[in-house]
Design a protein around this motif. Sequence first.
Motif, PDB file in Angstrom:
ATOM      1  N   MET A 169      26.004   6.534  65.511  1.00  0.00           N
ATOM      2  CA  MET A 169      25.380   5.356  66.130  1.00  0.00           C
ATOM      3  C   MET A 169      25.045   4.322  65.059  1.00  0.00           C
ATOM      4  SD  MET A 169      22.092   5.256  68.710  1.00  0.00           S
ATOM      5  CE  MET A 169      20.797   5.336  67.483  1.00  0.00           C
ATOM      6  N   TRP A 224      14.215  -3.313  65.317  1.00  0.00           N
ATOM      7  CA  TRP A 224      13.284  -4.041  66.193  1.00  0.00           C
ATOM      8  C   TRP A 224      12.568  -5.052  65.312  1.00  0.00           C
ATOM      9  CZ3 TRP A 224       7.772  -1.919  67.185  1.00  0.00           C
ATOM     10  CH2 TRP A 224       7.031  -2.842  67.940  1.00  0.00           C
ATOM     11  N   ILE A 252       8.982  -7.078  82.605  1.00  0.00           N
ATOM     12  CA  ILE A 252       8.856  -5.834  81.860  1.00  0.00           C
ATOM     13  C   ILE A 252      10.035  -5.620  80.906  1.00  0.00           C
ATOM     14  CG2 ILE A 252       8.682  -3.308  82.081  1.00  0.00           C
ATOM     15  CD1 ILE A 252       6.427  -4.097  83.674  1.00  0.00           C
ATOM     16  N   ARG A 302      13.618  -6.091  78.780  1.00  0.00           N
ATOM     17  CA  ARG A 302      14.259  -7.067  77.910  1.00  0.00           C
ATOM     18  C   ARG A 302      15.446  -7.703  78.609  1.00  0.00           C
ATOM     19  NH1 ARG A 302      12.973  -6.479  72.356  1.00  0.00           N
ATOM     20  NH2 ARG A 302      11.275  -4.983  72.235  1.00  0.00           N
ATOM     21  N   LEU A 343      15.620  -6.557  69.820  1.00  0.00           N
ATOM     22  CA  LEU A 343      16.230  -5.298  69.400  1.00  0.00           C
ATOM     23  C   LEU A 343      17.699  -5.600  69.138  1.00  0.00           C
ATOM     24  CD1 LEU A 343      15.256  -2.518  71.980  1.00  0.00           C
ATOM     25  CD2 LEU A 343      14.542  -2.612  69.597  1.00  0.00           C
ATOM     26  N   CYS A 385      17.202  -0.134  78.989  1.00  0.00           N
ATOM     27  CA  CYS A 385      16.836  -0.041  77.578  1.00  0.00           C
ATOM     28  C   CYS A 385      17.790  -0.790  76.651  1.00  0.00           C
ATOM     29  CB  CYS A 385      16.767   1.428  77.174  1.00  0.00           C
ATOM     30  SG  CYS A 385      18.364   2.270  77.238  1.00  0.00           S
ATOM     31  N   LEU A 441      19.713   4.972  76.426  1.00  0.00           N
ATOM     32  CA  LEU A 441      18.775   6.044  76.777  1.00  0.00           C
ATOM     33  C   LEU A 441      18.617   6.240  78.277  1.00  0.00           C
ATOM     34  CD1 LEU A 441      15.883   5.307  74.224  1.00  0.00           C
ATOM     35  CD2 LEU A 441      17.618   7.096  74.068  1.00  0.00           C
ATOM     36  N   GLY A 486      14.276  11.226  81.263  1.00  0.00           N
ATOM     37  CA  GLY A 486      15.058  10.109  81.797  1.00  0.00           C
ATOM     38  C   GLY A 486      14.878   8.815  81.035  1.00  0.00           C
ATOM     39  N   THR A 487      13.965   8.810  80.067  1.00  0.00           N
ATOM     40  CA  THR A 487      13.729   7.555  79.344  1.00  0.00           C
ATOM     41  C   THR A 487      14.069   7.659  77.866  1.00  0.00           C
ATOM     42  OG1 THR A 487      11.427   8.077  78.785  1.00  0.00           O
ATOM     43  CG2 THR A 487      11.835   7.003  80.912  1.00  0.00           C
ATOM     44  N   TYR A 488      14.564   8.819  77.454  1.00  0.00           N
ATOM     45  CA  TYR A 488      14.926   8.968  76.044  1.00  0.00           C
ATOM     46  C   TYR A 488      16.199   9.803  75.888  1.00  0.00           C
ATOM     47  CZ  TYR A 488      13.068   7.301  71.652  1.00  0.00           C
ATOM     48  OH  TYR A 488      12.859   6.557  70.509  1.00  0.00           O
ATOM     49  N   GLY A 489      17.022   9.752  76.912  1.00  0.00           N
ATOM     50  CA  GLY A 489      18.305  10.449  76.856  1.00  0.00           C
ATOM     51  C   GLY A 489      18.130  11.947  76.664  1.00  0.00           C
ATOM     52  N   LYS A 503      19.568  10.393  70.075  1.00  0.00           N
ATOM     53  CA  LYS A 503      19.374   9.106  69.397  1.00  0.00           C
ATOM     54  C   LYS A 503      17.925   8.933  68.974  1.00  0.00           C
ATOM     55  CE  LYS A 503      22.869   7.202  72.279  1.00  0.00           C
ATOM     56  NZ  LYS A 503      23.034   6.779  73.656  1.00  0.00           N
ATOM     57  N   PHE A 504      17.700   8.104  67.991  1.00  0.00           N
ATOM     58  CA  PHE A 504      16.345   7.808  67.490  1.00  0.00           C
ATOM     59  C   PHE A 504      15.592   9.104  67.146  1.00  0.00           C
ATOM     60  CE2 PHE A 504      17.492   4.367  70.453  1.00  0.00           C
ATOM     61  CZ  PHE A 504      17.379   3.262  69.620  1.00  0.00           C
ATOM     62  N   LYS A 558      16.520  14.119  79.595  1.00  0.00           N
ATOM     63  CA  LYS A 558      16.964  13.676  80.910  1.00  0.00           C
ATOM     64  C   LYS A 558      17.259  14.926  81.734  1.00  0.00           C
ATOM     65  CE  LYS A 558      20.330  10.521  82.795  1.00  0.00           C
ATOM     66  NZ  LYS A 558      19.351  10.184  83.827  1.00  0.00           N
ATOM     67  N   ILE A 576       9.061  -1.228  87.304  1.00  0.00           N
ATOM     68  CA  ILE A 576      10.496  -1.262  87.592  1.00  0.00           C
ATOM     69  C   ILE A 576      10.807  -0.229  88.677  1.00  0.00           C
ATOM     70  CG2 ILE A 576      11.176  -2.016  85.276  1.00  0.00           C
ATOM     71  CD1 ILE A 576      12.017   0.897  84.702  1.00  0.00           C
ATOM     72  N   ILE A 633      18.923   5.867  89.138  1.00  0.00           N
ATOM     73  CA  ILE A 633      20.011   6.362  88.291  1.00  0.00           C
ATOM     74  C   ILE A 633      20.768   7.470  89.036  1.00  0.00           C
ATOM     75  CG2 ILE A 633      20.583   7.296  85.997  1.00  0.00           C
ATOM     76  CD1 ILE A 633      19.014   4.615  85.899  1.00  0.00           C
ATOM     77  N   GLU A 668      22.213  11.124  86.854  1.00  0.00           N
ATOM     78  CA  GLU A 668      23.471  11.205  86.109  1.00  0.00           C
ATOM     79  C   GLU A 668      23.298  12.126  84.895  1.00  0.00           C
ATOM     80  OE1 GLU A 668      25.457   7.473  84.960  1.00  0.00           O
ATOM     81  OE2 GLU A 668      25.958   8.466  83.093  1.00  0.00           O
ATOM     82  N   LEU A 723      11.941   2.196  77.645  1.00  0.00           N
ATOM     83  CA  LEU A 723      13.079   1.342  77.989  1.00  0.00           C
ATOM     84  C   LEU A 723      12.867  -0.074  77.463  1.00  0.00           C
ATOM     85  CD1 LEU A 723      13.954   2.272  81.677  1.00  0.00           C
ATOM     86  CD2 LEU A 723      14.207   3.588  79.605  1.00  0.00           C
ATOM     87  N   VAL A 724      11.627  -0.421  77.224  1.00  0.00           N
ATOM     88  CA  VAL A 724      11.318  -1.746  76.697  1.00  0.00           C
ATOM     89  C   VAL A 724      11.448  -1.728  75.176  1.00  0.00           C
ATOM     90  CG1 VAL A 724       9.578  -3.560  76.581  1.00  0.00           C
ATOM     91  CG2 VAL A 724       9.681  -2.059  78.587  1.00  0.00           C
ATOM     92  N   ASN A 725      11.045  -0.621  74.588  1.00  0.00           N
ATOM     93  CA  ASN A 725      11.090  -0.536  73.139  1.00  0.00           C
ATOM     94  C   ASN A 725      11.127   0.934  72.698  1.00  0.00           C
ATOM     95  OD1 ASN A 725      10.649  -0.584  70.389  1.00  0.00           O
ATOM     96  ND2 ASN A 725       9.228  -2.301  70.513  1.00  0.00           N
ATOM     97  N   PRO A 726      12.278   1.380  72.203  1.00  0.00           N
ATOM     98  CA  PRO A 726      12.404   2.795  71.842  1.00  0.00           C
ATOM     99  C   PRO A 726      11.574   3.172  70.616  1.00  0.00           C
ATOM    100  CG  PRO A 726      14.369   1.585  71.194  1.00  0.00           C
ATOM    101  CD  PRO A 726      13.527   0.630  71.981  1.00  0.00           C
ATOM    102  N   PHE A 727      11.034   2.182  69.917  1.00  0.00           N
ATOM    103  CA  PHE A 727      10.249   2.462  68.706  1.00  0.00           C
ATOM    104  C   PHE A 727       8.739   2.492  68.973  1.00  0.00           C
ATOM    105  CE2 PHE A 727      14.101   0.204  67.229  1.00  0.00           C
ATOM    106  CZ  PHE A 727      14.627   1.177  66.399  1.00  0.00           C
TER     107      PHE A 727
END
Lengths: 257, 301
Positions: free
Chosen positions: A1, A6, A52, A54, A93, A223, A227, B21-24, B28-29, B42, B64, B68, B71, B265-269
Motif C-alpha cells: 500500500m 493526513w 460527516i 470527506r 488525506l 473512508c 476500509l 466494518g470500519t477498519y477492514g 492496513k494502518f 469486518k 451516516i 454494505i 461484503e 471512516l472520516v479519519n483512519p488516524f
Amino acid sequence: MNKIFWEKTKIKEKINFTDKIIGFWIITENIGKNSKAGQFIHIKIDESNSLILRRPFSIADVKNNEIFFIFRIVGKGTSLLSRLNKTDEIDILGPLGKPIEIPEEKDILILGGGLGIAPLYLLSKTLLENKKNLFALFGAKNSKELILKENLEKLNFKELIFYTEDGSYGKKGKVTDGISPITKEKKFKVIYSAGPKEMLKKIKLIFNKKIKIYGFLEERMGCGVGLCSSCAVPKNDKTYLHLCENGPCLLLNEILL
Amino acid sequence: MNLNQKIKGINFKNPVLLASGTYGFGLKFKEVINLTGGIITKTITFKPMIGNPPPRIYEFEGGIINSIGLENPGVKYFKNKILPNLKNLNTNLIVSIGGNSVKEIIDLIKTLEDEIISAYEINLSCPNVKEGGINLGQNPLIVEKILKEAKKITKKPIIAKIPSVFCNPIEIAKITENNGADFITITNTIPGLVINIEREKPFLGGISGGISGPFLKYYSLYLVAKIRKIIKIPVIGCGGIRDYKDVLEYLFCGAMLVEIGTLNLVNPFIVAKIIKDLKEWGKERRIKNIKKIIGKIEIEI
C-alpha cells in the motif's frame, strides 16, 4: 500500500474558472511529493460535523509539494469549500487511490469532458514524460468551462482538439463527435477517458471490446482508504470493485456502467 | 493514567477498540491498529458475500447510513490468505463473525478455532442483510442456541454484539449472559431508510441500511447505563464516539471498553489522538488507573 498522509494544508492560490467551477492550489507537506497521476485527495470540508464524510477530488496537477484540484459547486460540501480563500486551511488525506500504470502501447487516445479534464491533465503530463504519443480530444459546454485549455495547449500532444457545445472555443460539438474522425486516421489500443457517465458509456459502446478503455469513475465514498467497502463499482461478473482502492481510474471493459 | 486492563484473560492496553466494518481486516494502518486495545475485523461469514449494490452510503447531519451488505471473502479465504498477514499484530485481534443460521456460525468458529485470535465478536445485529444478521439477534431462542453451541466448541472469549431495536435489548443482553457470553457490545447500527424522491425509489442499493455516527451515542449510552446494572459481564460501549470526551462518557456509565466506528471512516488516524487525549486527561487529573473511572457515575434509569 502507498503511504497515506493526513495533513492540514494551506491554500496557496484560488482560481475561479466560472462562478461554479473553482480550482485550488494547496501546499502540502508530504502528500504532493507522493502523489501520482490517477490519484485523489479526500477533504474534510466541515469540522462542525454537519458534513460527516470527506469528499474526494481528483488531483489535476502537482508541483513538488503543491497540489492542484478543481471542482464544480454541486451541493452543500462543494459550496462550503468554494467559500475558502488563499491562506485558509484544508484538512486532507492523501494521496489515495491507485496510480495509473504506464501502458506499453506508444499511441494513446485521451478523451476528456467537463471536469473530467482535471485528472487527465496530470495523466497526460505523466504519459508524455514516459515518451508516449498522445492524441487528445477535450470538450465542455462553453469556452469558460473548458478548464486548463491554455495549460493543455502547452503540452506536446501529437494532436489536440477542443470541442465546445456552443462553439465558443475549438470545434462545435461534443468530444464523442470527434472519435470517428480521429480513429479513421489512427487505430488505438489504449484509451484514457474522464467525464460525465453518459460520455463514458458512449465511449464504451463506440469502441471494439479488445481496446483497453480506462475511465475515471465517481461513486459515493466513505473512508477513501479501503476500509469500509462503501464505494462499490459493479463488474461484469456482478462482483464489486472498490473505487478508492482499485480506482478511481478503472478499466471500463470490466465494469458495468 | 494507566489504561491497561486484563479482562476475561485478555490484556487490553487501552479501552479503545476499532469497530467491525470500519477498519477492514487489519491489513492496513497496522501502526495505528497497534496503538489500540484491539481491532474487530469486518464481519466474516462462512461463504463469501459480494455485498449490496451501490449506493452503499448516505450522509445526514448527525451520522451516516450504510448498506454494505457484509461484503467479505468468506472464512476460508480469511483463514488462508488474511490471517497469516495478521500474525505480527501487536494488539488483540477480535474476529467478527456472522451468518444466516446457527450452523453457519458454529462451522465458522470450528474453521477458525486454532488461529491467533483473542476473541470472537458475534454479529447478532447487522441490519444490512436479508437473512440472518439482525433477525438472528432479535430472536431470543436463536441467541440462546448460538451462544450455547458456540461455548461448547471454543475456549476463546465471546463478545455478543446485540441489536438494540425491534427487540427487547435488555432481555437479549440477559440471555447472552446466561448462555455464556463473556462480553456484550452495545450497540450496532440501527435500521434506517432513505428515499430518492427524484427516482421514486429507495436511495440505497440494498434498500435499507444501518444508521451510525454521532447521533447514536445518546441512545447507546442510555442502553449501556441501563444494561450494565442488570448484567455482570463486561460491557463494550459502541456508537457515535467522536473524541476522548465521548469515550469518557461511556466509561463513566460503566463500559469497560469502547468501540470506535464511523469516525474511522472520516479519519483512519484519529483513534491515535483519542487514546493520547485520554491519557492526558487522566494525567492532568492525577488519576492513576482507568479502573477508577469505570462506572463512576451512578445512574438510576
